[in-house]
Design a protein around this motif. Sequence first.
Motif, PDB file in Angstrom:
ATOM      1  N   PRO A 188      95.371 -35.687  22.010  1.00 43.01           N
ATOM      2  CA  PRO A 188      94.314 -36.011  21.090  1.00 43.01           C
ATOM      3  C   PRO A 188      94.802 -36.901  19.977  1.00 43.01           C
ATOM      4  CG  PRO A 188      95.337 -33.896  20.785  1.00 43.01           C
ATOM      5  CD  PRO A 188      95.850 -34.329  22.091  1.00 43.01           C
ATOM      6  N   ILE A 189      96.280 -37.220  19.628  1.00 44.84           N
ATOM      7  CA  ILE A 189      96.747 -37.862  18.648  1.00 44.84           C
ATOM      8  C   ILE A 189      96.688 -39.242  18.940  1.00 44.84           C
ATOM      9  CG2 ILE A 189      98.730 -37.938  17.341  1.00 44.84           C
ATOM     10  CD1 ILE A 189      98.357 -35.005  17.247  1.00 44.84           C
ATOM     11  N   TYR A 190      96.998 -39.789  20.176  1.00 41.03           N
ATOM     12  CA  TYR A 190      97.286 -40.853  20.436  1.00 41.03           C
ATOM     13  C   TYR A 190      96.252 -41.554  21.712  1.00 41.03           C
ATOM     14  CZ  TYR A 190     101.662 -40.677  17.919  1.00 41.03           C
ATOM     15  OH  TYR A 190     102.712 -40.863  17.023  1.00 41.03           O
ATOM     16  N   THR A 191      96.635 -40.962  22.833  1.00 42.46           N
ATOM     17  CA  THR A 191      95.705 -41.755  24.038  1.00 42.46           C
ATOM     18  C   THR A 191      94.423 -41.303  23.874  1.00 42.46           C
ATOM     19  OG1 THR A 191      96.706 -39.834  25.403  1.00 42.46           O
ATOM     20  CG2 THR A 191      97.835 -41.805  25.225  1.00 42.46           C
ATOM     21  N   GLY A 192      94.063 -40.251  23.559  1.00 45.95           N
ATOM     22  CA  GLY A 192      92.523 -39.870  23.669  1.00 45.95           C
ATOM     23  C   GLY A 192      91.847 -40.781  22.668  1.00 45.95           C
ATOM     24  N   LYS A 193      92.256 -41.211  21.354  1.00 45.48           N
ATOM     25  CA  LYS A 193      91.776 -42.202  20.602  1.00 45.48           C
ATOM     26  C   LYS A 193      91.463 -43.510  21.015  1.00 45.48           C
ATOM     27  CE  LYS A 193      93.072 -39.556  16.554  1.00 45.48           C
ATOM     28  NZ  LYS A 193      93.769 -39.498  15.358  1.00 45.48           N
ATOM     29  N   MET A 194      92.690 -43.843  21.775  1.00 44.29           N
ATOM     30  CA  MET A 194      92.511 -45.325  22.343  1.00 44.29           C
ATOM     31  C   MET A 194      91.585 -45.539  23.529  1.00 44.29           C
ATOM     32  SD  MET A 194      94.005 -46.860  25.357  1.00 44.29           S
ATOM     33  CE  MET A 194      95.411 -46.028  26.019  1.00 44.29           C
ATOM     34  N   VAL A 195      91.515 -44.489  24.215  1.00 44.44           N
ATOM     35  CA  VAL A 195      90.566 -44.505  25.515  1.00 44.44           C
ATOM     36  C   VAL A 195      89.376 -44.673  25.073  1.00 44.44           C
ATOM     37  CG1 VAL A 195      89.980 -43.606  27.988  1.00 44.44           C
ATOM     38  CG2 VAL A 195      92.383 -43.623  27.111  1.00 44.44           C
ATOM     39  N   PHE A 196      89.051 -43.584  24.198  1.00 53.54           N
ATOM     40  CA  PHE A 196      87.632 -43.393  23.601  1.00 53.54           C
ATOM     41  C   PHE A 196      87.233 -44.787  22.891  1.00 53.54           C
ATOM     42  CE2 PHE A 196      84.676 -42.893  19.973  1.00 53.54           C
ATOM     43  CZ  PHE A 196      84.076 -41.819  20.378  1.00 53.54           C
ATOM     44  N   GLY A 197      88.294 -45.521  22.197  1.00 52.33           N
ATOM     45  CA  GLY A 197      87.971 -46.895  21.670  1.00 52.33           C
ATOM     46  C   GLY A 197      87.725 -47.848  22.578  1.00 52.33           C
TER      47      GLY A 197
ATOM     48  N   SER B   6      86.270 -59.049  32.591  1.00 54.39           N
ATOM     49  CA  SER B   6      87.678 -58.990  32.068  1.00 54.39           C
ATOM     50  C   SER B   6      88.243 -57.633  32.830  1.00 54.39           C
ATOM     51  CB  SER B   6      87.718 -58.656  30.569  1.00 54.39           C
ATOM     52  OG  SER B   6      87.122 -59.474  30.031  1.00 54.39           O
ATOM     53  N   LYS B   7      89.591 -57.951  33.115  1.00 55.58           N
ATOM     54  CA  LYS B   7      90.312 -56.662  33.542  1.00 55.58           C
ATOM     55  C   LYS B   7      91.268 -56.285  32.443  1.00 55.58           C
ATOM     56  CE  LYS B   7      90.953 -58.142  38.598  1.00 55.58           C
ATOM     57  NZ  LYS B   7      90.748 -59.373  38.645  1.00 55.58           N
ATOM     58  N   ILE B   8      91.028 -55.046  32.403  1.00 57.50           N
ATOM     59  CA  ILE B   8      91.945 -54.271  31.124  1.00 57.50           C
ATOM     60  C   ILE B   8      92.662 -53.217  31.591  1.00 57.50           C
ATOM     61  CG2 ILE B   8      91.425 -52.871  29.171  1.00 57.50           C
ATOM     62  CD1 ILE B   8      88.279 -53.833  29.279  1.00 57.50           C
ATOM     63  N   LEU B   9      94.101 -53.474  31.238  1.00 58.85           N
ATOM     64  CA  LEU B   9      95.065 -52.425  31.569  1.00 58.85           C
ATOM     65  C   LEU B   9      95.220 -51.411  30.119  1.00 58.85           C
ATOM     66  CD1 LEU B   9      96.982 -51.036  33.515  1.00 58.85           C
ATOM     67  CD2 LEU B   9      98.601 -52.636  32.559  1.00 58.85           C
ATOM     68  N   LEU B  10      94.861 -50.300  30.538  1.00 57.95           N
ATOM     69  CA  LEU B  10      95.181 -49.109  29.410  1.00 57.95           C
ATOM     70  C   LEU B  10      96.716 -48.462  29.801  1.00 57.95           C
ATOM     71  CD1 LEU B  10      92.099 -47.146  29.545  1.00 57.95           C
ATOM     72  CD2 LEU B  10      92.493 -49.246  27.981  1.00 57.95           C
ATOM     73  N   ILE B  11      97.612 -48.645  28.665  1.00 55.28           N
ATOM     74  CA  ILE B  11      98.672 -47.837  28.976  1.00 55.28           C
ATOM     75  C   ILE B  11      98.899 -46.404  28.608  1.00 55.28           C
ATOM     76  CG2 ILE B  11     101.390 -47.939  28.394  1.00 55.28           C
ATOM     77  CD1 ILE B  11     100.288 -50.501  29.826  1.00 55.28           C
ATOM     78  N   HIS B  12      98.926 -45.409  29.526  1.00 56.67           N
ATOM     79  CA  HIS B  12      98.944 -44.100  29.052  1.00 56.67           C
ATOM     80  C   HIS B  12     100.237 -43.697  28.555  1.00 56.67           C
ATOM     81  CE1 HIS B  12      98.262 -39.799  28.673  1.00 56.67           C
ATOM     82  NE2 HIS B  12      97.281 -39.810  29.657  1.00 56.67           N
TER      83      HIS B  12
END
Length: 300
Positions: free
Chosen positions: A245-254, A268-274
């Motif tokens: 809830p502090i970091y990755t949840g906000k990033m993926v939501f965004g 576009s090809k997007i890579l998320l870093i978990h």
Amino acid sequence: MNIPTQEISVKNTSVKLFIRREDLIHPFVSGNKFRKLKYNLIQAKKENQTTLLTFGGAFSNHIVATAYAGREQGFETVGIIRGEELASKINENPTLKFAQDCGMKFVFVSREIYKLKSSQEYLSELKQNFGPFYLIPEGGTNEWAIKGCEEILVEEDKKYDFICCATGTGGTISGIINSSFSHQKILGFLSLKGDFLKEDIRKFAINTNWDLISNYNFGGYGKVSNELIQFINEFYIKNAIPLDPIYTGKMVFGVLDLIKEGFFPENSKILLIHTGGIQGIQGMNIQLKNKNLQTIQIND
Ligand SMILES: *Cc1c(COP(=O)(O)O)cnc(C)c1O
């Protein structure tokens, strides 16, 4: 190290989304905190230091990682913890409890004293109290941490147009920027309110192909909303990938919100870093429960 990458299916878009599962590196020393400690621990050994001292808050992934990795590698560890009131609540705080079980000694300090975390005077005082130590700054961010985070991206990641990560102190994104390819854009999703970060990142990052996105901090560091918690729960049901809830949840939501808004060019090809942080869920759930709010439903 070969870290798995998973594709995440997103409806009604030509954009392709992938996630690098750095959270799977280790259950406690998760993701970027492992990367950030790697060269610091090598350096501490080179300097013949036997104690690691660092700083963190009540749910700090970095405190957990330092306590665990320190024990694994034979270091004593000291954690300067923000908030005197936490001293009597260690047993109700899974993060601190775990670090203590790893042998970490705590010093609980007021918010005023905590702000001295990079003052030479305060650090000398700590040396008088604890003897010599290897200092790891708050969040683990220093030049050795950046070096470790430069190992997140690998040659095959050239195929991505965007790399997205959660940003706290800016160490992780700086490493990613340094090893990115010039055609890529690196987006850091701020998990806190902070304009100071751009300056910090410029100190460490050698390229300029990056930007920070501040609309998805949900009110600040450690703040969450019911919408965010619901998002994390739905994402887990759909993809079997836990988010914190502090970091990755906000990033993926965004990122998903920006895809909906058409922010990313077609195809576009997007890579998320978990970057991990899963250990913090338990502590957050205790807080949510106390406030009678919906909790994070992730069973592993
Ligand atoms: C610490 C942390 C971050 C932020 O990393 P910085 O290098 O401080 O920007 C992101 N995600 C998780 C899970 C973290 O624990």
